[in-house]
Design an enzyme around this catalytic site. Structure first.
Site, mmCIF file in Angstrom:
data_model
loop_
_atom_site.group_PDB
_atom_site.id
_atom_site.type_symbol
_atom_site.label_atom_id
_atom_site.label_comp_id
_atom_site.label_asym_id
_atom_site.label_seq_id
_atom_site.Cartn_x
_atom_site.Cartn_y
_atom_site.Cartn_z
ATOM 1 N N GLU A 1 -58.339 17.251 14.903
ATOM 2 C CA GLU A 1 -58.236 15.903 14.100
ATOM 3 C C GLU A 1 -57.185 16.002 13.283
ATOM 4 O OE1 GLU A 1 -61.402 15.339 11.274
ATOM 5 O OE2 GLU A 1 -60.790 13.414 10.843
ATOM 6 N N ASP B 1 -63.125 17.923 10.730
ATOM 7 C CA ASP B 1 -63.809 18.299 9.436
ATOM 8 C C ASP B 1 -65.057 18.127 9.365
ATOM 9 O OD1 ASP B 1 -60.860 16.662 7.703
ATOM 10 O OD2 ASP B 1 -61.421 18.944 8.633
#
Ligand code: 28F
Length: 638
Positions: free
Chosen positions: A423, A496
């Protein structure tokens, strides 16, 4: 034991075999295997319900993770077993392949390990006792690791027939003996749906303020479909439901169409969730396609020259449950959850053609609404095909260029390659530096991907967010997906540990589940586990912790080495971007040190359901879901 004959030896050998190779009997000794112990005992009560004698099952998780299961069936027989010369209750709970499900005896079909459930649970428990009443007196027999420790004895007067089993899973065998309330809730709810009218209660009595849930569905599969579609807009107001029996095969089916674009078919054989499908599902799909095409032709909705409606268009927006009961089920597939019995396909196929055909003729308005949806799906698919052709022709012209963002690996043998889908660009940058470029590829995803739930297949191809994933993996999507063309055999999602990361994981999981399902079925999708904390101190190696529990363990270990907590600098990582490439490699990418969580199909089904709530059309259920889960949102990890 009173007399030691060849029967007792067979019993001891059986239990020995179970304790030596538990995985052979309950799949694994992980948390999943632990929960199977409960399902095996519950299945014995469900079999008693199937036989028509049990209407209630009470399951309790007691302090110290002791399990109690009680039913109001006829009670395990207390009389002497003709062949084993022991009380039947002892036989049922000590002899493998005991119980009426094998060979003689009362039961026709069984859901669990086909009757070996009780003795397997017994062998894998530190201790277990069984109480039973056949209507005249309550009796009890006690065991330890499968062996009788107290012969059958009377403990009270009673005229209430039934059986109660209490056991403590053996911590020498299982990785964990801590039960997950939600896991048990999901499976017991499913069993209640599959056995209409059966009342199942689950109590978690481990803490004060115990939590209790009860499942009781007179509607059976109808209620199940309504439950699955509680966050979707139905097209047909009543669930289509029917059951038939032919040649000892019982078929029960419930169907509902909604405005969603997904195809949601669950299937069961003797209450076992056949995740990999099988002949019952094939028969269902073939019958459904035939029923709709016959109807469309008969009422001239399909003209002579029109080609047939395709199965995938007819199944767009369908939620269906196919539940069959088979005397001798043959299970195939990687996880033994695919039905192989060929005769079942024909039975389900003809039942569906017959019953759906009647339903459509009796409900022309609903038939019309569903067919309109099917026709527009056909047009969208046609558009997608053209879009694909266009994309292919375009990329063919520009030769099959891999996405610019992809940092590919040198190895060409896909089975040795892995791709990290990361990401954001900053983490993508560190991953590119930190990786081992021989076999690790990196594909950064920039920003949020599209929400595939609201988008039909035709937009998936062109979309610039997903296209790089499709092209990088190289195996196409949907019906064209070809696992032989896959360029990496490990697809690792690295995001995350916060809500955004969970959102990306849910989007990716749902995308893989909807358009590249074989990836998940073959266990090729993983979630990277970046550390949550770093413990640092001058002169000491950095210590990484992967969750709160791990932090406590590591702090205690350091304490024992005389390193006090307040002398440490404890850093909580908010995102991957806070780690430099060296740390990212050491903690999250180095195969020797990293932890990867392999995504199981059940996780994907759960993601699909959560996804549908988070991304589906309706706002209300999303608010409700987030409110309910706000307290865990930090680890809303899929
Ligand atoms: C909490 C776990 O194990 N319930 C059970 C029965 C009832 C019968 C039975 C079980 C048939 C002949 C082998 C009673 N009366 N709950 C349970 N309830 N097993 S296990 O029979 C066992 C087989 O011996 C039962 C008449 N037929 C069957």
């Amino acid at each position: 034991m009173a007399k030691y004959d060849e029967n007792q030896i067979q019993v001891l050998e059986g239990l020995e075999a179970v304790r030596k190779r538990p995985g052979m009997y309950i799949g694994s000794v992980s948390e999943r295997g632990l929960h199977h112990l409960v399902y095996e005992i519950v299945d014995n009560s469900v079999d008693e319900a199937l036989a028509g004698f049990c209407t209630e099952i009470n399951v309790e998780i007691l302090p110290d993770n002791i399990i109690s299961v009680q039913d109001n069936g006829r009670g395990v027989p207390l009389g002497i077993h003709p062949k084993m010369h022991r009380p039947a209750i002892e036989v049922v709970y000590t002899v493998l392949h005991a119980g009426g499900k094998f060979g003689g005896g009362g039961y026709k079909v069984s859901g669990g390990l086909h009757g070996v459930g009780g003795s397997v649970v017994n062998a894998l428990s530190e201790w277990m006792y069984v109480e039973a009443c056949n209507g005249d007196g309550l009796y009890k027999i006690e065991f330890a690791r499968g062996k009788v420790t107290k012969e059958l004895y009377k403990i009270a007067e009673s005229d209430k027939p039934g059986t109660k089993v209490v056991f403590k899973a053996d911590s020498e065998i299982f990785e964990t003996t801590n039960y997950n309330m939600e896991t048990l809730t999901e499976r017991l709810r499913e069993i209640a749906f599959l056995n209409k009218g059966l009342k199942i209660t689950l109590w978690d009595k481990r803490e004060e303020g115990t939590e209790q849930v009860t499942f009781h569905y007179e509607g059976g599969l109808k209620s199940f479909v309504e439950y699955l579609d509680k966050n979707r807009e139905p097209v047909n107001k009543d669930v289509i439901w029917f059951e038939t029996e032919q040649n000892d095969v019982q078929v029960e089916i419930a169907i509902q169409y909604t405005t969603s674009y997904s195809e949601n078919i669950l299937s069961f054989v003797n209450n076992i969730n056949t995740i990999e499908g099988g002949t019952h599902v094939d028969g269902f799909k073939r019958g459904l396609t035939k029923a709709f095409n016959d109807y469309a032709r008969k009422f001239n909705i399909l003209k002579e020259k029109d080609q047939n409606l395709q199965g995938e268009d007819i199944r767009e927006g369908i939620t269906a449950i196919v539940s069959v009961r088979v005397l001798e089920p043959q299970f195939e597939g990687q996880t033994k959850t695919k039905l192989g019995n060929s005769e079942v396909a024909g039975i389900v196929n003809s039942a569906v053609i017959n019953k759906i055909g009647i339903f459509l003729e009796e409900n022309p308005a609903i038939a019309k609404a569903i067919l309109e949806k099917t026709m527009s799906a056909a047009r969208a698919r046609e558009a997608a095909r053209k879009a694909r052709e266009l994309v292919r022709r375009k990329s063919a012209l520009e030769s099959t260029t891999l996405p610019g963002k992809l940092a590919d690996c040198q190895e060409k043998d896909a089975s040795k390659c892995e791709i990290y889908i990361v990401e954001g660009d900053s983490a993508g940058g560190s991953a590119k530096q930190g990786r081992d470029r021989r076999f690790q590829a990196i594909l950064p995803l920039w920003g949020k991907m599209i929400n595939v739930e609201k988008t039909r297949a035709d937009k998936i191809y062109g979309n610039e967010k997903l296209n790089p994933v499709i092209v990088a993996l190289g195996a196409g999507i949907g019906n064209e997906f070809n696992i032989e063309k896959l360029r990496y055999h490990k697809i690792i999602m690295m995001a995350d540990a916060d809500v955004d990361g969970a959102h990306i994981r849910t989007l990716l999981l749902t995308f893989f589940f909807r358009y590249m399902r074989p990836l998940i079925e073959n266990g090729m999708v993983y979630a990277a586990q970046p550390p949550l904390f770093k413990l640092a101190k001058k002169g000491m190696e950095d210590v990484y912790c992967y969750n709160e529990a791990d932090l406590d363990v590591k702090l205690k270990e350091l304490e024992e080495k005389g390193i006090a907590r307040d002398s440490l600098n404890i850093q909580r990582y908010k995102g991957l971007g806070e780690m430099d490439s060296e740390q990212l490699w050491e903690t999250t990418m180095n195969p020797e040190k990293r932890t990867l969580v392999r995504v199981e199909l059940e996780d994907a089904i759960k993601a699909d359901e959560i996804f549908n709530i988070l991304m589906g059309e309706n706002v209300e259920p999303r608010r409700e879901f987030i409110e309910q889960n706000a307290k865990y949102v930090s680890n809303l990890d899929i």
